[in-house]
Design a protein around this motif. Structure first.
Motif, PDB file in Angstrom:
ATOM      1  N   ALA A  65      -0.936 -22.931  41.095  1.00 12.28           N
ATOM      2  CA  ALA A  65      -0.405 -23.438  40.087  1.00 12.28           C
ATOM      3  C   ALA A  65       0.737 -24.338  40.647  1.00 12.28           C
ATOM      4  O   ALA A  65       0.915 -25.553  39.834  1.00 12.28           O
ATOM      5  CB  ALA A  65       0.243 -22.364  39.286  1.00 12.28           C
ATOM      6  N   MET A  66       1.445 -23.883  41.507  1.00 14.27           N
ATOM      7  CA  MET A  66       2.736 -24.759  41.939  1.00 14.27           C
ATOM      8  C   MET A  66       1.931 -25.972  42.651  1.00 14.27           C
ATOM      9  O   MET A  66       2.491 -27.241  42.417  1.00 14.27           O
ATOM     10  CB  MET A  66       3.209 -23.952  43.292  1.00 14.27           C
ATOM     11  CG  MET A  66       4.064 -22.775  42.769  1.00 14.27           C
ATOM     12  SD  MET A  66       5.300 -23.064  41.869  1.00 14.27           S
ATOM     13  CE  MET A  66       4.514 -22.799  40.095  1.00 14.27           C
ATOM     14  N   ALA A  67       0.691 -25.939  43.374  1.00 10.71           N
ATOM     15  CA  ALA A  67      -0.016 -27.309  43.759  1.00 10.71           C
ATOM     16  C   ALA A  67      -0.263 -28.247  42.415  1.00 10.71           C
ATOM     17  O   ALA A  67       0.197 -29.484  42.793  1.00 10.71           O
ATOM     18  CB  ALA A  67      -1.225 -27.132  44.304  1.00 10.71           C
ATOM     19  N   LYS A  68      -0.767 -27.776  41.331  1.00 11.72           N
ATOM     20  CA  LYS A  68      -1.016 -28.689  40.117  1.00 11.72           C
ATOM     21  C   LYS A  68       0.292 -29.153  39.798  1.00 11.72           C
ATOM     22  O   LYS A  68       0.205 -30.322  38.988  1.00 11.72           O
ATOM     23  CB  LYS A  68      -1.799 -27.780  39.060  1.00 11.72           C
ATOM     24  CG  LYS A  68      -3.203 -27.369  39.391  1.00 11.72           C
ATOM     25  CD  LYS A  68      -3.911 -26.589  38.494  1.00 11.72           C
ATOM     26  CE  LYS A  68      -5.225 -26.212  38.796  1.00 11.72           C
ATOM     27  NZ  LYS A  68      -5.933 -25.461  38.020  1.00 11.72           N
ATOM     28  N   LEU A  69       1.537 -28.435  39.887  1.00 19.75           N
ATOM     29  CA  LEU A  69       2.416 -28.837  39.212  1.00 19.75           C
ATOM     30  C   LEU A  69       2.938 -30.105  40.012  1.00 19.75           C
ATOM     31  O   LEU A  69       3.614 -31.038  39.403  1.00 19.75           O
ATOM     32  CB  LEU A  69       3.629 -27.847  38.937  1.00 19.75           C
ATOM     33  CG  LEU A  69       3.402 -26.932  37.762  1.00 19.75           C
ATOM     34  CD1 LEU A  69       4.573 -25.745  38.049  1.00 19.75           C
ATOM     35  CD2 LEU A  69       3.653 -27.496  36.407  1.00 19.75           C
ATOM     36  N   GLY A  70       3.070 -29.774  41.400  1.00 19.56           N
ATOM     37  CA  GLY A  70       3.417 -30.777  42.146  1.00 19.56           C
ATOM     38  C   GLY A  70       2.591 -32.132  42.206  1.00 19.56           C
ATOM     39  O   GLY A  70       2.993 -33.176  42.224  1.00 19.56           O
ATOM     40  N   ALA A  71       1.211 -31.923  41.684  1.00 20.00           N
ATOM     41  CA  ALA A  71       0.415 -33.258  41.729  1.00 20.00           C
ATOM     42  C   ALA A  71       0.735 -33.933  40.422  1.00 20.00           C
ATOM     43  O   ALA A  71       0.776 -35.249  40.421  1.00 20.00           O
ATOM     44  CB  ALA A  71      -0.937 -32.849  41.460  1.00 20.00           C
TER      45      ALA A  71
END
Length: 218
Positions: A65-71
């Motif tokens: 989820a953090m990776a998607k937010l960062g993307a």
């Protein structure tokens, strides 16, 4: 990216397979909790070894989820997602080692962790030091985002400040990781824990101060 995600999902669910395979070989009652003195404070059913893989899966989805937010914060390219996926893979590898340690202590019914050949603090923080070196190496690739990197009130001032802070933070992470590995080679138990916390505290204060200085110059 597809390969990284495949590895990520394998690492997320592999502990379930490992612990299920180990379940028949474990004693009916296993150490379920240890105190600060390394002594068992609670015994539990061997089926409790399935709880840790569940925690790993939940942590894995949190990192995704953090990776998607960062993307979402990056208009062009996938640097943020790549760095966060790499960080997630490293975190999962750490959990794998801890899971193996837990299975071992359960199998031998270790009543005192001091009797285990490898000190738990040395294991955790030694691996953490290695992870910090790797993460520090990829940190400069992060684009400005809301979830990862050296984020302070000053580092998000503008793109130039952000890039310089990430480069500085990456060097700091690698230096801190190297120092922590050295600490783990000479100390164990509570002294190791306290020394590592001291190193991390110094790094935190230093990074915050340097981000302030970089922002003032830019």
């Amino acid at each position: 990216m597809k390969t990284k995600k495949t590895v990520y999902y394998i690492l997320m669910y592999l502990p379930f397979a490992v612990n299920l395979a180990a379940l028949p070989f474990l004693p009916d009652r296993i150490p379920a909790h240890y105190g600060f003195d390394n002594q068992v404070t609670r015994w539990g059913s061997r089926y409790e070894v399935l709880l840790y893989p569940l925690v790993i899966v939940l942590m894995g989805y949190f990192m995704l989820a953090m990776a998607k937010l960062g993307a979402k914060d990056e208009e062009h390219g996938k640097n943020n997602e790549t760095v966060l996926l790499i960080s997630g893979i490293l975190m999962l590898l750490l959990f794998h080692v801890l899971n193996a340690y837990s299975l071992y202590t359960s199998f031998v019914r270790a009543e005192n962790l001091s009797s285990v050949p490898l000190d738990l603090n040395q294991l955790i923080f030694g691996i953490t030091g290695v992870l910090m070196i790797v993460i520090g190496n990829v940190m400069p690739k992060l684009r400005m985002n809301s979830v990862a990197g050296l984020r302070t009130h000053w580092s998000v001032k503008n793109e130039v400040t952000w890039k310089k802070c990430q480069r500085m933070g990456g060097i700091s992470f690698m230096a801190g990781g190297t120092i922590i590995i050295g600490v783990c080679l000479v100390l164990k138990g509570i002294p190791c824990l306290l020394a590592v916390l001291g190193v991390m505290s110094v790094l935190l204060v230093t990074d915050i101060y340097l981000s302030y200085r970089i922002a003032k110059r830019n």
